[in-house]
Scaffold this active site. Structure first.
Site, PDB file in Angstrom:
ATOM      1  N   ASP A 287     -35.490 -28.983 -18.470  1.00 28.87           N
ATOM      2  CA  ASP A 287     -36.938 -28.779 -18.593  1.00 28.87           C
ATOM      3  C   ASP A 287     -37.316 -28.644 -20.062  1.00 28.87           C
ATOM      4  OD1 ASP A 287     -39.207 -26.073 -17.648  1.00 28.87           O
ATOM      5  OD2 ASP A 287     -39.562 -28.234 -17.822  1.00 28.87           O
ATOM      6  N   HIS A 288     -38.340 -29.392 -20.500  1.00 30.83           N
ATOM      7  CA  HIS A 288     -38.834 -29.315 -21.882  1.00 30.83           C
ATOM      8  C   HIS A 288     -37.705 -29.509 -22.903  1.00 30.83           C
ATOM      9  CE1 HIS A 288     -42.971 -28.356 -21.028  1.00 30.83           C
ATOM     10  NE2 HIS A 288     -42.556 -27.505 -20.107  1.00 30.83           N
TER      11      HIS A 288
ATOM     12  N   GLU B 100     -43.663 -36.382 -21.402  1.00 36.73           N
ATOM     13  CA  GLU B 100     -44.997 -35.787 -21.232  1.00 36.73           C
ATOM     14  C   GLU B 100     -46.004 -36.445 -22.160  1.00 36.73           C
ATOM     15  OE1 GLU B 100     -45.030 -31.518 -21.046  1.00 36.73           O
ATOM     16  OE2 GLU B 100     -47.146 -31.372 -21.619  1.00 36.73           O
TER      17      GLU B 100
ATOM     18  N   ALA C 214     -47.774 -24.977 -12.732  1.00 35.32           N
ATOM     19  CA  ALA C 214     -48.398 -25.067 -11.397  1.00 35.32           C
ATOM     20  C   ALA C 214     -48.226 -23.809 -10.553  1.00 35.32           C
ATOM     21  CB  ALA C 214     -47.810 -26.264 -10.654  1.00 35.32           C
ATOM     22  N   SER C 215     -47.729 -22.716 -11.121  1.00 38.99           N
ATOM     23  CA  SER C 215     -47.567 -21.492 -10.324  1.00 38.99           C
ATOM     24  C   SER C 215     -48.911 -21.001  -9.811  1.00 38.99           C
ATOM     25  CB  SER C 215     -46.898 -20.390 -11.152  1.00 38.99           C
ATOM     26  OG  SER C 215     -45.488 -20.563 -11.117  1.00 38.99           O
TER      27      SER C 215
ATOM     28  N   ASN D 117     -43.608 -28.096 -11.121  1.00 37.30           N
ATOM     29  CA  ASN D 117     -42.809 -27.060 -11.795  1.00 37.30           C
ATOM     30  C   ASN D 117     -43.286 -25.654 -11.426  1.00 37.30           C
ATOM     31  OD1 ASN D 117     -41.656 -29.237 -13.069  1.00 37.30           O
ATOM     32  ND2 ASN D 117     -41.935 -28.443 -15.143  1.00 37.30           N
TER      33      ASN D 117
ATOM     34  N   ASP E 111     -42.140 -21.677 -12.277  1.00 38.38           N
ATOM     35  CA  ASP E 111     -41.308 -20.665 -12.930  1.00 38.38           C
ATOM     36  C   ASP E 111     -41.958 -19.292 -12.811  1.00 38.38           C
ATOM     37  OD1 ASP E 111     -40.127 -20.003 -16.319  1.00 38.38           O
ATOM     38  OD2 ASP E 111     -39.355 -19.426 -14.372  1.00 38.38           O
TER      39      ASP E 111
HETATM   40  O1  LIG Z   1     -44.161 -25.789 -15.995  1.00 39.31           O
HETATM   41  C1  LIG Z   1     -43.407 -24.824 -16.105  1.00 39.31           C
HETATM   42  C2  LIG Z   1     -43.712 -23.492 -15.456  1.00 39.31           C
HETATM   43  O2  LIG Z   1     -45.068 -23.378 -15.078  1.00 39.31           O
HETATM   44  P1  LIG Z   1     -45.555 -21.956 -14.493  1.00 39.31           P
HETATM   45  O3  LIG Z   1     -45.547 -20.997 -15.631  1.00 39.31           O
HETATM   46  O4  LIG Z   1     -46.953 -22.198 -13.948  1.00 39.31           O
HETATM   47  O5  LIG Z   1     -44.603 -21.540 -13.402  1.00 39.31           O
HETATM   48  N1  LIG Z   1     -42.231 -24.918 -16.806  1.00 39.31           N
HETATM   49  O6  LIG Z   1     -41.893 -26.101 -17.351  1.00 39.31           O
HETATM   50  C3  LIG Z   1     -41.376 -23.760 -17.087  1.00 39.31           C
HETATM   51  C4  LIG Z   1     -41.284 -23.516 -18.586  1.00 39.31           C
HETATM   52  C5  LIG Z   1     -40.455 -22.266 -18.874  1.00 39.31           C
HETATM   53  O7  LIG Z   1     -40.081 -22.260 -20.249  1.00 39.31           O
HETATM   54  P2  LIG Z   1     -39.304 -20.973 -20.837  1.00 39.31           P
HETATM   55  O8  LIG Z   1     -38.214 -20.626 -19.846  1.00 39.31           O
HETATM   56  O9  LIG Z   1     -38.751 -21.411 -22.157  1.00 39.31           O
HETATM   57  O10 LIG Z   1     -40.328 -19.887 -20.917  1.00 39.31           O
HETATM   58 ZN   LIG Z   2     -43.545 -26.948 -18.344  1.00 41.05          ZN
END
Ligand SMILES: O=C(COP(=O)(O)O)N(O)CCCOP(=O)(O)O
Ligand SMILES: [Zn+2]
Length: 306
Positions: A81-82, A133, A211-212, A252, A254
């Site tokens: 991711d990223h 992206e 998208a949370s 996504n 997180d």
């Molecule tokens: O798109 C999302 C999460 O989206 P959300 O915050 O709406 O769940 N992500 O790619 C998660 C990015 C997390 O990065 P890090 O662990 O470095 O803080």
């Molecule tokens: Zn993200």
């Protein structure tokens, strides 16, 4: 088993459902994701961010996910991711990731294209899928910070060109979402018309970051434990359900997992001051994680698609 990302997402876009991509940082989150995916017969992405790489080690998480994925029946994609730069992507390829994101969206377009093409050439040479992206999300989250001013939404015509010039497998777009638990004052505005226009021009699976949903039941329980999350707001379920038939195939998540884990830990630590067995403390977090993960598979209509 562990599979490559493209096959999972092409099927999702074709059949009109989405696959959640959950961030993991440890054993318990990984267990929760795979137990629920198996239970609901749902394909799933497990993603490792730069922050997770620093926290747990990329190879440690990769080996954990690869081993556990080899022992479940549903298709599992291990996704970077990223990915910040070519070097990090190469580290992920060496570690056995089956999907990688190169996020050069904060660079000028020409540089984004150049960086992305380089990653596509390397990843495709070893059969790994690539996400890139175009456009920027607002929102603050650890290592993913873009101030409001710089945030800009994805231009449909530019998206079409970007896909043609880079050869990527799926495209992350900005249509109003943002990382983290504070996505705006009221209901975040999601530009569905812009999404429809992008989906008309781009046939690839589209990816939604940030998208949370910050579910009400989770927020209420957190507040009851004294967590200071009053201003937390997320993307509404209806906006997710509307985005899926319009081409969004990877979503996504997180923040909702972070909130769920924190709820379990706080309930035990605040509620039972005498408890000091990590298995009881983190284990409670894992239970709430499974509840949130179940809801995501249902919301995205991934259940039974494996
Ligand atoms: O798109 C999302 C999460 O989206 P959300 O915050 O709406 O769940 N992500 O790619 C998660 C990015 C997390 O990065 P890090 O662990 O470095 O803080
Ligand atoms: Zn993200």
């Amino acid at each position: 088993p562990l599979v490559v990302g493209k096959e999972v997402l092409d099927k999702a876009r074709r059949e009109g459902y989405a696959v959640p991509s959950f961030n993991t940082n440890n054993l318990e989150i990984t267990q929760a994701i795979l137990e629920v995916a198996e239970e609901l017969k749902a394909p799933v992405f497990i993603q490792v961010s730069d922050g997770a790489r620093k926290y747990a080690g990329m190879e440690n998480l990769a080996n954990l996910v690869k081993d556990m994925a080899s022992r479940v029946r549903v298709p599992v994609v291990l996704h970077l991711d990223h990915g910040a730069d070519f070097a990090m992507v190469m580290q992920a390829l060496r570690a056995g990731f089956t999907s990688v994101m190169i996020d050069a969206s904060h660079h000028p377009l020409e540089e984004n294209v150049r960086e992305t093409r380089k990653v596509v050439e390397a990843a495709h040479a070893v059969g790994v899928s690539v996400e890139a992206e175009l456009g920027r999300l607002q929102g603050i989250e650890d290592n993913v910070q873009v101030s409001e001013a710089e945030a800009f939404l994805t231009d449909p015509e530019e998206a079409e060109r970007f896909v043609a010039e880079t050869g990527i497998d799926y495209l992350a777009i900005a249509i109003g979402t943002s990382h983290g638990a504070y996505k705006g004052k009221g209901r975040p505005y999601i530009d569905h018309r812009r999404l429809q226009e992008i989906a008309r021009r781009v046939s690839l699976p589209l990816v939604l970051h940030g998208a949370s949903g910050v579910p009400a039941w989770l927020k209420e329980k957190l507040l009851a434990t004294g967590a200071e999350v009053k201003e937390a707001t997320g993307i509404h379920d209806e906006d997710i359900q509307k985005a899926i038939p319009n081409g969004i195939a990877k979503i996504n998540i997180d923040t909702d997992l972070r909130l769920a884990m924190t709820l379990g830990i706080r309930e035990v630590v605040v509620g039972n001051p005498r408890e000091f067995d990590p298995r009881k403390i983190i284990g409670k977090g894992r239970d709430y994680l499974k509840q949130v993960i179940r809801e995501k598979f249902q919301l995205m209509r991934t259940v039974g698609r494996a």
